[in-house]
Design an enzyme around this catalytic site. Structure first.
Site, PDB file in Angstrom:
ATOM      1  N   ASP A   1      -9.508  -1.112  11.421  1.00  0.00           N
ATOM      2  CA  ASP A   1      -8.682  -0.188  12.193  1.00  0.00           C
ATOM      3  C   ASP A   1      -9.490   0.849  12.961  1.00  0.00           C
ATOM      4  O   ASP A   1      -8.924   1.617  13.750  1.00  0.00           O
ATOM      5  CB  ASP A   1      -7.694   0.522  11.267  1.00  0.00           C
ATOM      6  CG  ASP A   1      -6.628  -0.415  10.740  1.00  0.00           C
ATOM      7  OD1 ASP A   1      -6.334  -1.410  11.407  1.00  0.00           O
ATOM      8  OD2 ASP A   1      -6.082  -0.148   9.647  1.00  0.00           O
ATOM      9  N   ARG A  39       0.845  -1.199   0.000  1.00  0.00           N
ATOM     10  CA  ARG A  39       0.000   0.000   0.000  1.00  0.00           C
ATOM     11  C   ARG A  39       0.879   1.247   0.000  1.00  0.00           C
ATOM     12  O   ARG A  39       0.566   2.256   0.614  1.00  0.00           O
ATOM     13  CB  ARG A  39      -0.917   0.008   1.238  1.00  0.00           C
ATOM     14  CG  ARG A  39      -1.640  -1.296   1.514  1.00  0.00           C
ATOM     15  CD  ARG A  39      -2.644  -1.679   0.438  1.00  0.00           C
ATOM     16  NE  ARG A  39      -3.259  -2.970   0.743  1.00  0.00           N
ATOM     17  CZ  ARG A  39      -2.830  -4.130   0.246  1.00  0.00           C
ATOM     18  NH1 ARG A  39      -1.792  -4.170  -0.574  1.00  0.00           N
ATOM     19  NH2 ARG A  39      -3.443  -5.250   0.569  1.00  0.00           N
ATOM     20  N   HIS A  99     -12.834  -5.075   0.285  1.00  0.00           N
ATOM     21  CA  HIS A  99     -12.078  -6.210   0.823  1.00  0.00           C
ATOM     22  C   HIS A  99     -13.014  -7.325   1.309  1.00  0.00           C
ATOM     23  O   HIS A  99     -12.740  -8.517   1.140  1.00  0.00           O
ATOM     24  CB  HIS A  99     -11.232  -5.681   1.984  1.00  0.00           C
ATOM     25  CG  HIS A  99     -10.128  -6.567   2.438  1.00  0.00           C
ATOM     26  ND1 HIS A  99      -8.899  -6.091   2.798  1.00  0.00           N
ATOM     27  CD2 HIS A  99     -10.058  -7.904   2.611  1.00  0.00           C
ATOM     28  CE1 HIS A  99      -8.124  -7.087   3.180  1.00  0.00           C
ATOM     29  NE2 HIS A  99      -8.801  -8.199   3.073  1.00  0.00           N
ATOM     30  N   ASP A 120      -1.404  -6.918   5.231  1.00  0.00           N
ATOM     31  CA  ASP A 120      -1.680  -6.705   3.814  1.00  0.00           C
ATOM     32  C   ASP A 120      -0.972  -7.738   2.953  1.00  0.00           C
ATOM     33  O   ASP A 120      -1.565  -8.375   2.071  1.00  0.00           O
ATOM     34  CB  ASP A 120      -1.232  -5.301   3.381  1.00  0.00           C
ATOM     35  CG  ASP A 120      -1.962  -4.198   4.109  1.00  0.00           C
ATOM     36  OD1 ASP A 120      -3.137  -4.400   4.462  1.00  0.00           O
ATOM     37  OD2 ASP A 120      -1.355  -3.137   4.339  1.00  0.00           O
ATOM     38  N   ARG A 137       2.811   4.709   4.803  1.00  0.00           N
ATOM     39  CA  ARG A 137       2.581   3.281   4.583  1.00  0.00           C
ATOM     40  C   ARG A 137       3.644   2.720   3.648  1.00  0.00           C
ATOM     41  O   ARG A 137       3.335   2.025   2.697  1.00  0.00           O
ATOM     42  CB  ARG A 137       1.179   3.056   4.007  1.00  0.00           C
ATOM     43  CG  ARG A 137       0.078   3.540   4.910  1.00  0.00           C
ATOM     44  CD  ARG A 137      -1.283   3.032   4.484  1.00  0.00           C
ATOM     45  NE  ARG A 137      -1.429   1.610   4.729  1.00  0.00           N
ATOM     46  CZ  ARG A 137      -2.593   0.974   4.624  1.00  0.00           C
ATOM     47  NH1 ARG A 137      -3.678   1.614   4.278  1.00  0.00           N
ATOM     48  NH2 ARG A 137      -2.663  -0.326   4.869  1.00  0.00           N
ATOM     49  N   GLY A 144      -6.323  -5.248  -0.452  1.00  0.00           N
ATOM     50  CA  GLY A 144      -6.528  -6.678  -0.277  1.00  0.00           C
ATOM     51  C   GLY A 144      -7.711  -7.189  -1.071  1.00  0.00           C
ATOM     52  O   GLY A 144      -7.865  -8.398  -1.260  1.00  0.00           O
ATOM     53  N   LYS A 165     -16.326   4.363   3.860  1.00  0.00           N
ATOM     54  CA  LYS A 165     -15.306   3.483   4.426  1.00  0.00           C
ATOM     55  C   LYS A 165     -15.881   2.615   5.543  1.00  0.00           C
ATOM     56  O   LYS A 165     -16.926   1.999   5.388  1.00  0.00           O
ATOM     57  CB  LYS A 165     -14.086   4.301   4.876  1.00  0.00           C
ATOM     58  CG  LYS A 165     -13.339   4.909   3.684  1.00  0.00           C
ATOM     59  CD  LYS A 165     -11.969   5.443   4.022  1.00  0.00           C
ATOM     60  CE  LYS A 165     -10.991   4.375   4.414  1.00  0.00           C
ATOM     61  NZ  LYS A 165      -9.594   4.774   4.286  1.00  0.00           N
ATOM     62  N   GLN A 188     -10.530   0.069  -2.816  1.00  0.00           N
ATOM     63  CA  GLN A 188     -10.669  -0.164  -1.376  1.00  0.00           C
ATOM     64  C   GLN A 188     -12.114  -0.066  -0.927  1.00  0.00           C
ATOM     65  O   GLN A 188     -12.607  -0.900  -0.173  1.00  0.00           O
ATOM     66  CB  GLN A 188      -9.829   0.838  -0.585  1.00  0.00           C
ATOM     67  CG  GLN A 188      -9.847   0.584   0.915  1.00  0.00           C
ATOM     68  CD  GLN A 188      -9.603   1.839   1.716  1.00  0.00           C
ATOM     69  OE1 GLN A 188     -10.424   2.743   1.767  1.00  0.00           O
ATOM     70  NE2 GLN A 188      -8.426   1.902   2.343  1.00  0.00           N
TER      71      GLN A 188
END
Length: 798
Positions: free
Chosen positions: A489, A347, A640, A365, A358, A706, A632, A686
């Site tokens: 997260d 990433r 994912h 990941d 990152r 992912g 998100k 994402q």
């Protein structure tokens, strides 16, 4: 609205309109020398690292989103007009400027036609090299003689470290020294400090890059950005291009750039070809060597063909022909290519990921990225897998990031106790068996590898240490702690809070461990794992089932998450799908939970991560409320997780439902309505805006996710149902009932399997008969011992 088409024969995506809703990108090069390029030639180049080795400047979150880039400008001396070989950055009216971009596997071709001049620029990085080539062909399609100048353009970084280059202006504008040696630009930084090639992470050291042109004589140059662009101009109208002449500027500090000018005359129908070569090293040495090697520009054609052959072989281990053309393009080209790019760069380098926060290989990941590429590059993947296993600390937890260019097993600093994430090491139980099942190399489990900080163990021992890490960190209900994060997260369960998702992941890890123990003739370890599963199952079933679905977890104060008692975040997707994947849920629980997923989380653009969205819940524990509702982790469609839902439905035998979920987020399904997602219709992303968003369906953060590996894994092993095992290939498709047949070609341990699958009874799942090379098999496992170099397999569903 459609902006391009899939060219399956050439394994390309062809963008026929340059005014795409977002910049549509591609990747060039390797993990040694990488580059990103868009359909309008935007992007940047970097050496080893997007954060520590970016020698070409790039500005994130700008309009357009892909500038600056690697540009070719043209000036017509007769007409006193200028334009760029790509539509942007000059941006001539589209009624007069025609452009086609062909994104391929590690190369991009941009063709344009303007004012009687046709140009074609092919961008690629030759295999094993640390420089890139722009092959330019210019053709006069008008009926009169034309005198043109062509200008290359790169904007160089003051320092290869991205943070310094973009933010530490009072430093980086005083360290660049530019020169031109025999027509080759030398971009130097920190030249008074000795180079430290063995210490790549040290940002302050002497470094060089070069830019050369072959096939034409350089008649001018600029290496000072303001001299080339002009102090009050932009990339759309550089003053040097406007006037048709460079000023031969040499930057000394300030903002370096690389622009080389050539001048040529073309009769009607005549063409001119030349190469721009840019890469790592000094003008005097590496630059001159590259220019000499490619003095015959036909050498570039040879290298491009080698590159295409390499990549087409690399992605050719699995191909399928189904009734869904978009699915075919995904399986045969873009799904595996996307997975390989995400595997390569984790990433750390895209138009979104800057490498600032990152950089390197995220542990969780990369372990997941491996599962999508194992069939394609098993030997290479093994090296990466071993690297990541050595990122596990002696405690059993893992380092959040492994830096491949500096990682030193046995000498790394282990994370502090409050820095561990509960899911990191558990992804071993996907990646490690994926390698062994693909190769049959059971002995890999016995290989001894060091921990990141101290000590060593067999791979099997590393796996047990990962399990013990989670077992040793549990809460009052006997469920594993969520720690700093548990894949999500935004959920901060901490040391005393408990994650039901991790409970299910741990259960699956124990089941995998028990099976591996039998392979290794370790009945004692298998028994231990099975007894541990029984205890864990008892706790999960007692404390996690909420009547119609599984909860998400318990906060440290005992408050439930993902329960009917919650006004927000009442139901989460992951515990429902993983209750099926892990084998925890009973048949009735699985069916009920997945029915609630369809009822409460499904939309035409995918499944929400949770529902309802968080607005009032304590943000210190559920940080999803940082995001707008529907975005998100706050009830957005997190891509994912979509593959896990597809996998769960296939396990339950629901081929129609699995396919519906797959099509809802499959990029290729939006090729003719690309304005909905806006991003590239050939790669995953994402997340997608959920139903609470006024822009429901808009998608963001393409390429590095992912989502790529899990989507490819779900399609090939669960929908098409071709699963490698230690003793062979298990064929167990779960497809939409309307599919009457499909074919698969699969490489497996040096053999080729040509598989014809027929569905005369419109079944969703169930293998009725398998015939291997004329021999009827018992069950649905094709034994590796019976395989020939080339095999014909006929499968009948029913």
């Amino acid at each position: 609205m459609q902006y391009g088409t899939f060219d399956d024969r050439n394994k390309e995506y062809v963008i026929t309109r340059p005014d795409t809703p977002k910049s549509w990108s591609n990747y060039l090069g390797s993990t040694e020398y990488g580059a990103i390029i868009t359909n309008n030639a935007g992007g940047y180049s970097f050496y080893k690292s997007g954060g520590m080795g970016r020698f070409v400047r790039f500005r994130f979150n700008s309009i357009p989103a892909d500038q600056p880039g690697r540009y070719i400008y043209f000036h017509d001396h007769g007409a006193r007009d200028f334009w760029s070989a790509s539509w942007q950055p000059v941006g001539k009216p589209l009624g007069k400027f025609k452009s086609i971009c062909r994104h391929g596997t590690a190369y991009t071709v941009i063709e344009s036609q303007y004012s009687g001049i046709k140009s074609q620029v092919t961008y690629f990085v030759p295999l094993g090299r640390t420089f890139e080539i722009w092959k330019v062909k210019v053709t006069n399609t008008s009926k009169k003689k034309r005198t043109l100048s062509a200008f290359s353009y790169f904007e160089y970084a003051g320092n290869w470290n991205t943070i310094d280059d973009l933010l530490n202006i009072q430093y980086v504008q005083y360290i660049a020294q530019m020169k031109v040696v025999d027509g080759i630009i030398d971009h130097g930084t920190n030249l008074n400090i000795p180079p430290q090639r063995e210490n790549f992470k040290e940002k302050d050291q002497a470094r060089h890059t070069f830019q050369a042109i072959t096939g034409a004589k350089v008649v001018g140059y600029d290496t000072d950005r303001e001299a080339f662009l002009g102090p009050y101009r932009t990339y759309a109208n550089p003053i040097a291009v406007d006037r048709g002449k460079c000023s031969d500027s040499l930057a000394y500090g300030d903002n370096p750039c690389g622009a080389l000018q050539i001048k040529f005359t073309l009769s009607a129908g005549q063409s001119k070809e030349f190469l721009v070569i840019a890469g790592i090293g000094s003008a005097e040495v590496e630059g001159k060597q590259a220019a000499d090697e490619f003095s015959d520009i036909s050498k570039a054609d040879e290298e491009l063909e080698k590159l295409k052959s390499f990549w087409h072989e690399r992605i050719g281990g699995f191909s399928a022909h189904t009734p869904d053309s978009g699915l075919n393009a995904t399986v045969n080209t873009w799904g595996i290519y996307n997975s390989l790019v995400a595997y390569a760069w984790s990433r750390s380098a895209s138009l979104i990921y800057s490498g600032i926060d990152r950089d390197g290989l995220g542990y969780r990941d990369t372990m997941q990225d491996l599962i999508g590429v194992m069939h394609a590059i098993p030997e290479e993947a093994r090296k990466r897998l071993e690297l990541m296993i050595t990122g596990q600390a002696w405690t059993g937890g893992a380092m959040p990031v492994v830096l491949p260019f500096s990682h030193t097993p046995g000498k790394e600093q282990a994370p502090k106790e409050d820095e561990y994430r509960s899911d990191d090491a558990l992804w071993m139980f996907d990646a490690i068996p994926a390698y062994v099942n693909e190769t049959g190399e059971v002995a890999f489990y016995r290989k001894v590898l060091p921990f990141a900080d101290k000590g060593e163990e067999s791979v099997f021992g590393h796996m047990k240490r990962a399990i013990q890490f989670n077992l040793g960190r549990s809460g009052p209900h006997g469920l594993p702690s969520g720690l700093q994060a548990d894949w999500n997260d935004t959920l901060r369960f901490g040391r005393k809070g408990e994650s039901i998702f991790i409970s299910m992941q741990l259960r699956r890890a124990l089941k995998v461990y028990a099976d591996v123990a039998i392979l290794l003739h370790r009945a004692d370890e298998s028994s231990w794992a099975k007894l541990t599963i029984e205890r864990l199952d008892s706790n999960i079933k007692r404390y996690a089932w909420d009547g119609e679905w599984f909860m998400r977890g318990y906060r440290s104060d005992g408050l439930k998450l993902g329960s009917k008692e919650c006004a927000e975040g009442m139901i989460f997707l992951n515990p429902q799908t993983w209750s099926v994947i892990s084998g925890l849920a009973t048949k009735d629980q699985a069916e009920t939970a997945m029915e609630q997923v369809h009822k409460r989380l499904a939309s035409k653009y995918g499944l929400a991560l949770c529902d309802p969205a968080f607005v009032k819940t304590d943000h210190k524990v559920v940080r999803a409320s940082f995001f707008n509702p529907g975005l998100k982790e706050n009830a957005g469609i997190f891509i994912h997780t979509q593959a896990w839902a597809v996998m769960a439905e296939t396990i339950l035998g629901h081929g129609n439902q699995a396919y519906e979920y797959l099509r809802a987020y499959l990029p290729a399904a939006y090729n003719k309505k690309a304005e909905i997602r806006e991003i590239e219709p050939y790669v995953v992303c994402q997340s997608t805006h959920g139903k609470q968003s006024p822009r429901h369906g808009v998608s963001r953060i393409p390429w590095l996710s992912g989502s790529a590996s899990w989507t490819y894994h779900a399609i090939t092993q669960y929908v098409l149902g071709i699963k490698p095992e230690v003793n062979g290939l298990r064929i167990d498709p779960c497809i939409p009932s309307k599919w009457k047949s499909f074919t698969v070609r699969r490489r497996f341990r040096g053999n080729v399997l040509n598989i014809q699958i027929d569905n005369p009874g419109s079944a969703e799942k169930g293998v009725k008969k398998i015939v291997l090379n004329g021999e009827t098999m018992e069950g649905n496992l094709v034994p590796v011992s019976k395989l020939l170099a080339e095999n014909k397999i006929y499968v009948t569903l029913g």
